[in-house]
Scaffold this motif. Structure first.
Motif, short mmCIF file in Angstrom:
data_model
loop_
_atom_site.label_atom_id
_atom_site.label_comp_id
_atom_site.label_asym_id
_atom_site.label_seq_id
_atom_site.Cartn_x
_atom_site.Cartn_y
_atom_site.Cartn_z
N SER A 126 1.03 2.67 -5.84
CA SER A 126 0.63 2.98 -4.46
C SER A 126 0.66 1.77 -3.54
O SER A 126 1.26 1.80 -2.45
N LEU A 127 0.01 0.67 -3.96
CA LEU A 127 -0.10 -0.48 -3.07
C LEU A 127 1.26 -1.08 -2.73
O LEU A 127 1.58 -1.24 -1.53
N PRO A 128 2.10 -1.43 -3.71
CA PRO A 128 3.40 -2.00 -3.33
C PRO A 128 4.28 -1.01 -2.57
O PRO A 128 5.03 -1.42 -1.67
N LEU A 129 4.19 0.28 -2.88
CA LEU A 129 5.00 1.27 -2.16
C LEU A 129 4.56 1.37 -0.71
O LEU A 129 5.40 1.40 0.21
N ASN A 130 3.26 1.40 -0.48
CA ASN A 130 2.76 1.46 0.90
C ASN A 130 3.15 0.20 1.68
O ASN A 130 3.50 0.28 2.87
N GLU A 131 3.10 -0.94 1.02
CA GLU A 131 3.52 -2.17 1.68
C GLU A 131 5.01 -2.14 2.01
O GLU A 131 5.43 -2.58 3.09
N ALA A 132 5.80 -1.64 1.09
CA ALA A 132 7.24 -1.53 1.34
C ALA A 132 7.53 -0.63 2.52
O ALA A 132 8.38 -0.93 3.37
N MET A 133 6.82 0.47 2.62
CA MET A 133 7.02 1.41 3.72
C MET A 133 6.57 0.79 5.05
O MET A 133 7.20 0.98 6.10
#
Length: 394
Positions: A126-133
């Motif tokens: 969740s955290l890295p994906l949200n940051e990527a988005m």
């Protein structure tokens, strides 16, 4: 810059301590990060050159970490360094890469049916994906990749939660059915809820897991609650799902065998029940038409073969108006009479009866008439066979 050079120099040495190399890279990235922060007011050319150098340093870090076969080590070392990377587009890609690695590990855990580990790893996405988005919103391709991964994570979370729900149901079911005399019906319905939720979570996502959950639900309905209609629905769907999974083969799995064998038993019971009901209905009709049957039997025993045939057509004419007895036939000729009896069998055969139109009584009566006609026809048939054998004897 000195730290970057030191790191590159250390990389050339044999048996160098990996921590020392990564330490120097970390110090170099800190330098670039601080320089970018303090020099934001400087000319764009200087900032561009700084960014290029920082990205080159980052590439060296990535190459160094890629030399390791242990992915967990690479992620463990890489994640703390991401905070030192100030180039948004690159950072977005790196965060997406981290999320993809966690997702791959989660899939591996799911293959092994380790739902707890899978759920933990999917949560780590969740955290890295949200940051990527967040960082890559200007990049359409990257945003699309993030959206695809987000959907896949959701699907696999559903799969992992389905396994968890089924395991919870199994545990409760075992607890309430082992070593207890009084069954806690409320706990049974809790098991039903767990299994139903397990099936819903995997619908159109994982056919095998959905089939397993439905088989477990069918077992509770069949063996614990004794709700046959509900059990049939679940078990039939289980078999349908397994058939749709071809060429994957689950035919030897215990949960499938239970569904298949139980449905076979239900079908046999249904056939027996239908046959019993049909026989009871026939017995009832036989009582209603007893007088007609007695007269038929009496005529068959007392009358000539031709008179019996005429009596049937006169008393119980076929429903088809085209089915008539040829009154001008040579009844005294046994060959002609044989053919007339054969035709009568066709006229009265119960398979030709439209039960919905003509009623069950007429069908039962035709069955009894056909028995007597067939019996007489067989006598004629045997007679001519014996006659031909006699004529061919030397």
């Amino acid at each position: 810059m000195a730290s970057w050079r030191l790191a590159k120099a250390k990389m050339e040495l044999l048996n160098v301590d990996e921590k020392i190399v990564l330490y120097h890279f970390k110090e170099a990235l800190k330098y670039f990060k601080d320089a970018e922060k303090s020099g934001r007011d400087r000319e764009s050319q200087w900032l561009a050159a700084l960014t290029v150098s920082a990205l080159e340093c980052w590439s060296d870090v990535k190459r160094r970490l890629d030399d390791h076969e242990n992915d967990e080590y690479k992620v463990w070392e890489l994640q703390p360094l991401l905070g030192l990377l100030f180039h948004g587009a690159t950072l977005a890609k790196e965060q997406l890469g981290i999320a993809q690695i966690y997702f791959t590990w989660a899939l591996t855990a799911l293959i092994k049916r380790d739902f707890r580990k899978a759920l933990g790893l999917l949560g780590e996405c969740s955290l890295p994906l949200n940051e990527a988005m967040r960082l890559g919103r200007a990049d359409r391709d990257l945003t699309r990749e993030c959206q695809v991964l987000e959907a896949e994570i959701f699907d696999q979370k559903c799969v992992a939660e389905s396994i968890q729900a089924r395991v919870n149901g199994d545990a409760i079911l075992k607890m309430i059915t082992t070593g207890t005399e009084n069954l806690d019906i409320n706990m049974v319905w809790e098991v039903v809820d767990w299994y139903r939720n397990a099936a819903l979570l995997t619908r159109e996502r994982d056919l095998e897991l959905e089939a397993m959950a439905l088989s477990a639900l069918g077992l509770v309905y069949a063996k614990v609650l004794h709700l046959k209609s509900y059990a049939k629905t679940c078990l039939m769907k289980t078999i349908e799902l397994v058939n749709s999974m071809a060429p994957r083969n689950c035919l030897n799995e215990e949960w499938y065998l239970f569904a298949y064998i139980t449905m076979q038993q239900y079908q046999q019971e249904q056939v027996q029940a239908d046959e019993l009901k049909k026989q009871q209905e026939r017995d009832s009709i036989m009582k209603e038409i007893k007088d007609d049957l007695d007269k038929l039997t009496e005529k068959f025993a007392m009358s000539s073969q031709s008179d019996f045939l005429k009596y049937i057509y006169a008393t119980h004419p076929p429903k088809n108006p085209n089915h008539k007895l040829d009154e001008n036939a040579a009844f005294e000729d046994k060959e002609v009479l044989k053919k007339l009896y054969l035709k009568a069998v066709v006229h009265y055969h119960p398979d030709k009866v439209d039960e919905e139109k003509d009623g069950a009584k007429w069908k039962v009566l035709c069955e009894e008439i056909t028995k007597l006609l067939s019996q007489q026809y067989q006598k004629y048939k045997d007679f001519f066979v014996n006659l031909n054998n006699f004529r061919t004897e030397p």
